[in-house]
Design a protein around this motif. Structure first.
Motif, PDB file in Angstrom:
ATOM      1  N   LYS A   4       6.280   4.713   3.842  1.00 55.15           N
ATOM      2  CA  LYS A   4       5.732   4.918   2.516  1.00 55.15           C
ATOM      3  C   LYS A   4       6.766   5.583   1.617  1.00 55.15           C
ATOM      4  O   LYS A   4       7.533   6.429   2.043  1.00 55.15           O
ATOM      5  N   SER A   5       6.759   5.202   0.360  1.00 52.95           N
ATOM      6  CA  SER A   5       7.666   5.772  -0.625  1.00 52.95           C
ATOM      7  C   SER A   5       6.918   5.884  -1.938  1.00 52.95           C
ATOM      8  O   SER A   5       6.124   4.999  -2.289  1.00 52.95           O
ATOM      9  N   PRO A   6       7.143   6.959  -2.708  1.00 54.02           N
ATOM     10  CA  PRO A   6       6.482   7.059  -4.014  1.00 54.02           C
ATOM     11  C   PRO A   6       6.931   5.965  -4.982  1.00 54.02           C
ATOM     12  O   PRO A   6       6.259   5.708  -5.979  1.00 54.02           O
ATOM     13  N   TRP A   7       8.052   5.330  -4.687  1.00 56.29           N
ATOM     14  CA  TRP A   7       8.570   4.274  -5.556  1.00 56.29           C
ATOM     15  C   TRP A   7       7.813   2.962  -5.389  1.00 56.29           C
ATOM     16  O   TRP A   7       7.940   2.063  -6.237  1.00 56.29           O
ATOM     17  N   LEU A   8       7.064   2.800  -4.302  1.00 50.82           N
ATOM     18  CA  LEU A   8       6.424   1.523  -4.003  1.00 50.82           C
ATOM     19  C   LEU A   8       4.936   1.709  -3.741  1.00 50.82           C
ATOM     20  O   LEU A   8       4.547   2.527  -2.908  1.00 50.82           O
ATOM     21  N   VAL A   9       4.118   0.953  -4.453  1.00 57.25           N
ATOM     22  CA  VAL A   9       2.672   0.960  -4.248  1.00 57.25           C
ATOM     23  C   VAL A   9       2.272  -0.378  -3.644  1.00 57.25           C
ATOM     24  O   VAL A   9       2.601  -1.441  -4.186  1.00 57.25           O
ATOM     25  N   ALA A  10       1.575  -0.330  -2.504  1.00 61.23           N
ATOM     26  CA  ALA A  10       1.178  -1.549  -1.809  1.00 61.23           C
ATOM     27  C   ALA A  10      -0.232  -1.960  -2.221  1.00 61.23           C
ATOM     28  O   ALA A  10      -1.134  -1.124  -2.303  1.00 61.23           O
ATOM     29  N   TYR A  11      -0.399  -3.255  -2.461  1.00 58.54           N
ATOM     30  CA  TYR A  11      -1.703  -3.820  -2.781  1.00 58.54           C
ATOM     31  C   TYR A  11      -1.985  -4.962  -1.810  1.00 58.54           C
ATOM     32  O   TYR A  11      -1.074  -5.647  -1.362  1.00 58.54           O
ATOM     33  N   GLY A  12      -3.266  -5.177  -1.531  1.00 54.62           N
ATOM     34  CA  GLY A  12      -3.636  -6.257  -0.627  1.00 54.62           C
ATOM     35  C   GLY A  12      -3.904  -5.754   0.772  1.00 54.62           C
ATOM     36  O   GLY A  12      -3.599  -4.610   1.126  1.00 54.62           O
ATOM     37  N   PRO A  13      -4.463  -6.622   1.627  1.00 54.26           N
ATOM     38  CA  PRO A  13      -4.924  -6.206   2.951  1.00 54.26           C
ATOM     39  C   PRO A  13      -3.819  -6.052   3.990  1.00 54.26           C
ATOM     40  O   PRO A  13      -4.040  -5.436   5.019  1.00 54.26           O
ATOM     41  N   ASP A  14      -2.642  -6.623   3.751  1.00 50.66           N
ATOM     42  CA  ASP A  14      -1.618  -6.640   4.800  1.00 50.66           C
ATOM     43  C   ASP A  14      -0.279  -6.160   4.252  1.00 50.66           C
ATOM     44  O   ASP A  14       0.586  -6.967   3.893  1.00 50.66           O
ATOM     45  N   PRO A  15      -0.073  -4.832   4.170  1.00 49.87           N
ATOM     46  CA  PRO A  15       1.175  -4.309   3.607  1.00 49.87           C
ATOM     47  C   PRO A  15       2.404  -4.611   4.449  1.00 49.87           C
ATOM     48  O   PRO A  15       3.531  -4.465   3.978  1.00 49.87           O
ATOM     49  N   ASP A  16       2.192  -5.042   5.717  1.00 54.71           N
ATOM     50  CA  ASP A  16       3.327  -5.324   6.595  1.00 54.71           C
ATOM     51  C   ASP A  16       3.519  -6.819   6.834  1.00 54.71           C
ATOM     52  O   ASP A  16       4.122  -7.227   7.826  1.00 54.71           O
ATOM     53  N   ALA A  17       3.003  -7.654   5.936  1.00 53.44           N
ATOM     54  CA  ALA A  17       3.150  -9.100   6.075  1.00 53.44           C
ATOM     55  C   ALA A  17       4.613  -9.501   6.114  1.00 53.44           C
ATOM     56  O   ALA A  17       5.500  -8.760   5.659  1.00 53.44           O
ATOM     57  N   GLU A  18       4.872 -10.694   6.643  1.00 56.87           N
ATOM     58  CA  GLU A  18       6.250 -11.101   6.910  1.00 56.87           C
ATOM     59  C   GLU A  18       7.086 -11.316   5.652  1.00 56.87           C
ATOM     60  O   GLU A  18       8.316 -11.233   5.690  1.00 56.87           O
ATOM     61  N   THR A  19       6.444 -11.592   4.523  1.00 52.50           N
ATOM     62  CA  THR A  19       7.148 -11.765   3.258  1.00 52.50           C
ATOM     63  C   THR A  19       6.565 -10.812   2.230  1.00 52.50           C
ATOM     64  O   THR A  19       5.351 -10.672   2.123  1.00 52.50           O
ATOM     65  N   ARG A  20       7.413 -10.146   1.481  1.00 53.28           N
ATOM     66  CA  ARG A  20       6.909  -9.238   0.461  1.00 53.28           C
ATOM     67  C   ARG A  20       7.363  -9.682  -0.930  1.00 53.28           C
ATOM     68  O   ARG A  20       8.482 -10.164  -1.125  1.00 53.28           O
TER      69      ARG A  20
END
Length: 250
Positions: A4-20
């Motif tokens: 986690k980083s304050p610079w990045l906000v994750a949206y959606g059910p799969d924050p570790d998906a193979e493509t971002r």
């Protein structure tokens, strides 16, 4: 689990998906502008939106006054952690297009980069080497500019407390982008570049949009949508397949 980083906000059910897909907001914008994109991305995609200091969950942090400092912070956040090797697409709108470009320049200069596509939206290249002087705008000029571009809800500008906060952020970002100039001798990128714009965007000259092709040794394409500076708000289902190379659902 992704770092986690304050610079990045994750949206959606799969924050570790193979493509971002990493999105970079416009001047005065914040990460949540892209929140709804997660509803249109199919399985296998993680949506991360860059959060500049001084807004939303980073409201207490000082605003960043320079492009160099801003790109450095984003690049360091993206380069760290176990998600570093994932296939990555950048999408930056308006000021965010310049931030995405400068961030990618840093990542490539540091070595192997996971970014395979850079999407620059609502912005010309503006590669003039001439030094830029800051344009000082008063509150009325800032509000007139924001209203004309259509990126801020009128209710925000009608509330005195919200208006003061938003105008402080926008004034900082306008000065940042007014004084930014791409280095004319910058090394070319190695990724595919896609330029996108609205056909009635007052900030983009359609005759100059293809200058973005000069920043890369990779493939280049452009796409013009109906609309003004914030055309993307009306075209998310059509826009995202271009951003992701056709691999979306919704």
């Amino acid at each position: 689990m992704s770092k986690k980083s304050p610079w990045l906000v994750a949206y959606g059910p799969d924050p570790d998906a193979e493509t971002r897909v990493v999105t970079f907001p416009h001047a005065g914008g914040s990460a949540s502008y892209f929140r709804t994109w997660a509803e249109h991305l199919g399985p296998g995609f993680a949506l991360q939106s860059v959060q500049y200091p001084g807004r939303e969950n980073r409201l207490a942090e000082p605003l960043v006054p320079s492009m160099k400092q801003l790109a450095q912070g984003v690049a360091e956040a993206l380069a760290g952690g176990p998600a570093d090797g994932r296939d990555t697409v950048f999408f930056g709108h308006s000021m965010g297009a310049a931030v995405a470009y400068e961030t990618l320049r840093l990542l490539e200069s540091w070595g192997s980069s996971p970014v395979t596509r850079l999407c620059v939206s609502g912005r010309e290249l503006r590669a003039s080497p001439e030094p830029a002087a800051p344009v000082v705008r008063d509150d009325e000029q800032l509000m007139a500019s924001m209203t004309a571009l259509g990126g801020t809800r009128s209710a925000v500008l009608d509330d005195p407390d919200l208006r003061d906060m938003v105008l402080g952020i926008v004034r900082n970002d306008y000065l940042l982008i007014d004084t930014y100039r791409r280095e004319p001798e910058a090394a070319p990128l190695r990724v595919e570049v896609i330029a996108l714009t609205g056909d009635h965007d007052p900030q983009v000259d359609l005759a100059r949009i293809d200058e973005w092709a000069s920043v890369t040794t990779g493939a280049y394409a452009r796409h013009v949508f109906p609309g003004g500076h914030f055309y993307l708000a009306d075209h998310v289902p059509r826009l995202l397949p271009i951003v992701t190379g056709g691999r979306t659902e919704g």
